[in-house]
Design a protein around this motif. Structure first.
Motif, PDB file in Angstrom:
ATOM      1  N   CYS A  20       0.812  -1.230   0.000  1.00 43.89           N
ATOM      2  CA  CYS A  20       0.000   0.000   0.000  1.00 43.89           C
ATOM      3  C   CYS A  20       0.843   1.276   0.000  1.00 43.89           C
ATOM      4  O   CYS A  20       0.334   2.361   0.282  1.00 43.89           O
ATOM      5  CB  CYS A  20      -0.932  -0.021   1.212  1.00 43.89           C
ATOM      6  N   MET A  21       2.100   1.150  -0.385  1.00 42.26           N
ATOM      7  CA  MET A  21       3.003   2.309  -0.378  1.00 42.26           C
ATOM      8  C   MET A  21       2.568   3.400  -1.351  1.00 42.26           C
ATOM      9  O   MET A  21       2.864   4.573  -1.164  1.00 42.26           O
ATOM     10  CB  MET A  21       4.407   1.817  -0.752  1.00 42.26           C
ATOM     11  N   LYS A  80       4.969  -1.593   9.326  1.00 38.25           N
ATOM     12  CA  LYS A  80       6.391  -1.572   9.705  1.00 38.25           C
ATOM     13  C   LYS A  80       6.719  -0.269  10.418  1.00 38.25           C
ATOM     14  O   LYS A  80       6.057   0.757  10.186  1.00 38.25           O
ATOM     15  CB  LYS A  80       7.299  -1.638   8.461  1.00 38.25           C
ATOM     16  N   ARG A 118      14.016  -1.241   8.588  1.00 40.95           N
ATOM     17  CA  ARG A 118      15.404  -1.308   8.084  1.00 40.95           C
ATOM     18  C   ARG A 118      16.356  -1.379   9.263  1.00 40.95           C
ATOM     19  O   ARG A 118      16.117  -0.727  10.285  1.00 40.95           O
ATOM     20  CB  ARG A 118      15.748  -0.055   7.259  1.00 40.95           C
ATOM     21  N   SER A 147      12.588  -6.583   8.084  1.00 43.76           N
ATOM     22  CA  SER A 147      12.721  -6.266   6.669  1.00 43.76           C
ATOM     23  C   SER A 147      14.155  -5.821   6.417  1.00 43.76           C
ATOM     24  O   SER A 147      14.743  -5.125   7.263  1.00 43.76           O
ATOM     25  CB  SER A 147      11.737  -5.148   6.312  1.00 43.76           C
ATOM     26  N   ASN A 148      14.697  -6.241   5.283  1.00 47.58           N
ATOM     27  CA  ASN A 148      16.044  -5.838   4.862  1.00 47.58           C
ATOM     28  C   ASN A 148      17.126  -6.225   5.864  1.00 47.58           C
ATOM     29  O   ASN A 148      18.109  -5.502   6.040  1.00 47.58           O
ATOM     30  CB  ASN A 148      16.080  -4.318   4.593  1.00 47.58           C
ATOM     31  N   GLN A 169      11.228  -9.131   4.834  1.00 49.71           N
ATOM     32  CA  GLN A 169      10.840  -8.480   3.567  1.00 49.71           C
ATOM     33  C   GLN A 169      12.109  -7.925   2.918  1.00 49.71           C
ATOM     34  O   GLN A 169      12.840  -7.154   3.547  1.00 49.71           O
ATOM     35  CB  GLN A 169       9.811  -7.378   3.848  1.00 49.71           C
ATOM     36  N   TRP A 214      10.021  -7.365  -2.108  1.00 52.59           N
ATOM     37  CA  TRP A 214       9.396  -6.062  -2.396  1.00 52.59           C
ATOM     38  C   TRP A 214       9.928  -5.521  -3.720  1.00 52.59           C
ATOM     39  O   TRP A 214      10.981  -5.911  -4.183  1.00 52.59           O
ATOM     40  CB  TRP A 214       9.542  -5.067  -1.250  1.00 52.59           C
ATOM     41  N   PRO A 216       8.756  -6.137  -6.809  1.00 51.56           N
ATOM     42  CA  PRO A 216       8.979  -7.284  -7.710  1.00 51.56           C
ATOM     43  C   PRO A 216       9.027  -6.936  -9.194  1.00 51.56           C
ATOM     44  O   PRO A 216       9.391  -7.788 -10.002  1.00 51.56           O
ATOM     45  CB  PRO A 216       7.779  -8.199  -7.404  1.00 51.56           C
ATOM     46  N   PHE A 217       8.686  -5.693  -9.566  1.00 53.22           N
ATOM     47  CA  PHE A 217       8.736  -5.300 -10.982  1.00 53.22           C
ATOM     48  C   PHE A 217       9.809  -4.257 -11.272  1.00 53.22           C
ATOM     49  O   PHE A 217       9.958  -3.819 -12.404  1.00 53.22           O
ATOM     50  CB  PHE A 217       7.378  -4.727 -11.432  1.00 53.22           C
ATOM     51  N   GLN A 218      10.536  -3.843 -10.242  1.00 56.29           N
ATOM     52  CA  GLN A 218      11.487  -2.745 -10.437  1.00 56.29           C
ATOM     53  C   GLN A 218      12.893  -3.280 -10.699  1.00 56.29           C
ATOM     54  O   GLN A 218      13.259  -4.342 -10.221  1.00 56.29           O
ATOM     55  CB  GLN A 218      11.570  -1.860  -9.182  1.00 56.29           C
ATOM     56  N   VAL A 225      10.295   0.112 -14.101  1.00 52.59           N
ATOM     57  CA  VAL A 225       9.736  -1.230 -14.256  1.00 52.59           C
ATOM     58  C   VAL A 225      10.454  -1.917 -15.414  1.00 52.59           C
ATOM     59  O   VAL A 225      10.622  -1.318 -16.474  1.00 52.59           O
ATOM     60  CB  VAL A 225       8.220  -1.108 -14.532  1.00 52.59           C
ATOM     61  N   ASN A 273      -3.205  -0.458 -10.075  1.00 55.55           N
ATOM     62  CA  ASN A 273      -4.044  -0.624 -11.253  1.00 55.55           C
ATOM     63  C   ASN A 273      -4.821  -1.932 -11.093  1.00 55.55           C
ATOM     64  O   ASN A 273      -4.214  -2.996 -10.884  1.00 55.55           O
ATOM     65  CB  ASN A 273      -3.106  -0.654 -12.476  1.00 55.55           C
TER      66      ASN A 273
HETATM   67  N1  NAP Z   1      10.463  -3.236   3.050  1.00 57.22           N
HETATM   68  C1  NAP Z   1      10.888  -2.271   2.265  1.00 57.22           C
HETATM   69  O1  NAP Z   1      11.955  -1.698   2.493  1.00 57.22           O
HETATM   70  C2  NAP Z   1      10.046  -1.864   1.092  1.00 57.22           C
HETATM   71  C3  NAP Z   1      10.538  -0.955   0.152  1.00 57.22           C
HETATM   72  C4  NAP Z   1       9.714  -0.614  -0.928  1.00 57.22           C
HETATM   73  C5  NAP Z   1       8.455  -1.162  -1.049  1.00 57.22           C
HETATM   74  N2  NAP Z   1       7.982  -2.038  -0.092  1.00 57.22           N
HETATM   75  C6  NAP Z   1       6.651  -2.661  -0.220  1.00 57.22           C
HETATM   76  O2  NAP Z   1       6.606  -3.324  -1.460  1.00 57.22           O
HETATM   77  C7  NAP Z   1       5.463  -2.887  -2.196  1.00 57.22           C
HETATM   78  C8  NAP Z   1       5.778  -2.946  -3.652  1.00 57.22           C
HETATM   79  O3  NAP Z   1       6.791  -2.000  -3.988  1.00 57.22           O
HETATM   80  P1  NAP Z   1       6.767  -1.268  -5.384  1.00 57.22           P
HETATM   81  O4  NAP Z   1       5.521  -0.518  -5.552  1.00 57.22           O
HETATM   82  O5  NAP Z   1       8.066  -0.542  -5.533  1.00 57.22           O
HETATM   83  O6  NAP Z   1       6.769  -2.555  -6.330  1.00 57.22           O
HETATM   84  P2  NAP Z   1       6.425  -2.933  -7.810  1.00 57.22           P
HETATM   85  O7  NAP Z   1       5.231  -3.794  -7.771  1.00 57.22           O
HETATM   86  O8  NAP Z   1       7.687  -3.492  -8.356  1.00 57.22           O
HETATM   87  O9  NAP Z   1       6.130  -1.580  -8.589  1.00 57.22           O
HETATM   88  C9  NAP Z   1       4.838  -1.076  -8.735  1.00 57.22           C
HETATM   89  C10 NAP Z   1       4.907   0.144  -9.595  1.00 57.22           C
HETATM   90  O10 NAP Z   1       5.262  -0.248 -10.916  1.00 57.22           O
HETATM   91  C11 NAP Z   1       4.275   0.256 -11.832  1.00 57.22           C
HETATM   92  N3  NAP Z   1       4.104  -0.618 -12.988  1.00 57.22           N
HETATM   93  C12 NAP Z   1       4.204  -0.221 -14.276  1.00 57.22           C
HETATM   94  N4  NAP Z   1       4.029  -1.222 -15.102  1.00 57.22           N
HETATM   95  C13 NAP Z   1       3.786  -2.302 -14.372  1.00 57.22           C
HETATM   96  C14 NAP Z   1       3.524  -3.659 -14.696  1.00 57.22           C
HETATM   97  N5  NAP Z   1       3.457  -4.112 -15.944  1.00 57.22           N
HETATM   98  N6  NAP Z   1       3.312  -4.502 -13.685  1.00 57.22           N
HETATM   99  C15 NAP Z   1       3.347  -4.072 -12.406  1.00 57.22           C
HETATM  100  N7  NAP Z   1       3.626  -2.796 -12.039  1.00 57.22           N
HETATM  101  C16 NAP Z   1       3.831  -1.914 -13.014  1.00 57.22           C
HETATM  102  C17 NAP Z   1       3.022   0.346 -10.994  1.00 57.22           C
HETATM  103  O11 NAP Z   1       2.171   1.283 -11.642  1.00 57.22           O
HETATM  104  P3  NAP Z   1       0.573   1.027 -11.667  1.00 57.22           P
HETATM  105  O12 NAP Z   1       0.103   1.342 -10.289  1.00 57.22           O
HETATM  106  O13 NAP Z   1       0.105   1.976 -12.683  1.00 57.22           O
HETATM  107  O14 NAP Z   1       0.376  -0.402 -12.055  1.00 57.22           O
HETATM  108  C18 NAP Z   1       3.568   0.860  -9.684  1.00 57.22           C
HETATM  109  O15 NAP Z   1       3.807   2.253  -9.741  1.00 57.22           O
HETATM  110  C19 NAP Z   1       5.154  -1.496  -1.643  1.00 57.22           C
HETATM  111  O16 NAP Z   1       3.798  -1.136  -1.815  1.00 57.22           O
HETATM  112  C20 NAP Z   1       5.479  -1.677  -0.191  1.00 57.22           C
HETATM  113  O17 NAP Z   1       4.389  -2.276   0.469  1.00 57.22           O
HETATM  114  C21 NAP Z   1       8.778  -2.392   0.953  1.00 57.22           C
END
Ligand code: NAP
Length: 305
Positions: A20-21, A80, A118, A147-148, A169, A214, A216-218, A225, A273
């Motif tokens: 939900c970030m 967290k 962290r 986490s981390n 995480q 965390w 998973p698409f970056q 992405v 989305n």
């Molecule tokens: N523990 C930690 O240190 C830590 C750090 C960072 C994050 N987190 C957690 O991990 C979660 C996920 O992180 P994240 O948002 O960076 O991860 P992500 O799922 O890799 O990235 C999501 C972002 O990618 C975009 N996106 C563009 N094309 C996409 C595609 N084809 N498929 C999926 N996403 C696409 C999404 O946009 P759309 O919304 O338009 O799809 C969204 O802005 C966070 O919400 C948080 O809960 C934890």
């Protein structure tokens, strides 16, 4: 959705967690639709942190679900604490205050899971243990994780913390897979052999700690992405080929790749989305073959010895 046990606990959780970030990028109606769809699809595990949107993400979420006791029972909430401006803080006082504020913002009286966000260089495990004991006995937190953190940091906590650490995480994606590639390239002279995390993947498997990947698409550290990205032509063509075979989207295959690993990971997806959310959930029903898993691994530039 398919479920797994969270770490060594008896808590059953869906294999895909909803992060939900980024929920503060939605307006009220969009946020309501998003969380409602997630719940309808069985994605009832939500990952938060006190710092997301400076606390607003937790508030937006609670409003979007119209939080009350009945609604609360339909979901599993994780949050967290431990990150402060310019520092990390695992002091007892900070952990206890943070949880009280998280509970207020989420409009609930308990968290299913609390993670330390962290590593804090100044951590005093005894303080963490006291905080966890107080949170557990007051009923404010049911399960604990980190986490981390690397294996030694977890061991240090476990020396005095009596609750099981059920989650770690960690950043992990197809393009950010050093924790996997260093295990494949043990003792080689290449860069993939560099062990940056103290073998955290094997450690978590050994100790029944669920890894929650965390981002998973970056690729990189929030650099963008990798799906559909010109920087990764070979990877995208391989993912697209496999997606076509299974008649699903590339998003589904990217999540299925993480789920195929036998560590029983629970990826935390960040999309806001609704269609992409559904695509991520579909991955729970797909089991890639060993050949497909390695083909994707290699197409991302990860090497085999
Ligand atoms: N523990 C930690 O240190 C830590 C750090 C960072 C994050 N987190 C957690 O991990 C979660 C996920 O992180 P994240 O948002 O960076 O991860 P992500 O799922 O890799 O990235 C999501 C972002 O990618 C975009 N996106 C563009 N094309 C996409 C595609 N084809 N498929 C999926 N996403 C696409 C999404 O946009 P759309 O919304 O338009 O799809 C969204 O802005 C966070 O919400 C948080 O809960 C934890």
């Amino acid at each position: 959705m398919r479920k797994i046990k969270l770490g060594s606990s008896t808590l059953e959780v869906p294999v895909v967690a909803v992060g939900c970030m980024r929920i503060n990028s939605l307006d009220k109606t969009e946020a309501e639709r998003f969380v409602q769809t997630a719940l309808e699809e069985g994605a009832n595990f939500f990952d938060h942190a006190d710092i997301y949107g400076g606390g607003t993400c937790e508030e937006i979420f609670a409003d979007a679900v119209h939080m009350n006791a009945t609604v609360r029972e339909q979901m599993i909430l994780q949050s967290k604490c431990g990150i402060r401006p310019g520092m990390f803080d695992f002091s007892k006082e900070h952990i206890l205050n943070s949880v009280d504020n998280i509970l207020k913002r989420l409009k609930t009286d308990y968290l299913d899971v609390l993670l330390l966000h962290r590593p804090d260089a100044l951590v005093e495990p005894e303080e963490v243990a006291e905080a966890f004991d107080q949170l557990e006995s007051s009923g404010k937190v049911r399960h604990f994780g980190v986490s981390n953190q690397n294996p030694m940091q977890i061991q240090l906590l476990k020396k005095v913390v009596k609750q099981p650490i059920v989650v770690n995480q960690l950043q992990l994606s197809i393009t950010n897979a050093n924790m996997i590639s260093n295990g494949i390239n043990v003792n080689m002279e290449n860069n993939s052999a560099v062990n940056r995390d103290g073998s955290v993947l094997d450690f978590c498997r050994l100790h029944d700690i669920t890894i929650q990947p965390w981002s998973p698409f970056q690729y990189g550290f929030f650099e963008g992405v990798f799906l559909g990205n010109d920087k990764f032509p070979e990877l995208n063509s391989k993912i697209d080929e496999i997606a076509e075979k299974y008649n699903v989207s590339n998003t589904t295959i990217a999540v299925a790749w993480l789920l195929r690993h036998p560590a029983n990971m629970q990826p935390v997806i960040g999309t806001m989305n609704i269609e992409r959310l559904k695509d991520c959930i579909k991955a729970a029903d797909i089991r890639l073959s060993r050949e497909e898993w390695y083909e994707i691994y290699r197409a991302a530039g990860n090497i085999l010895p």
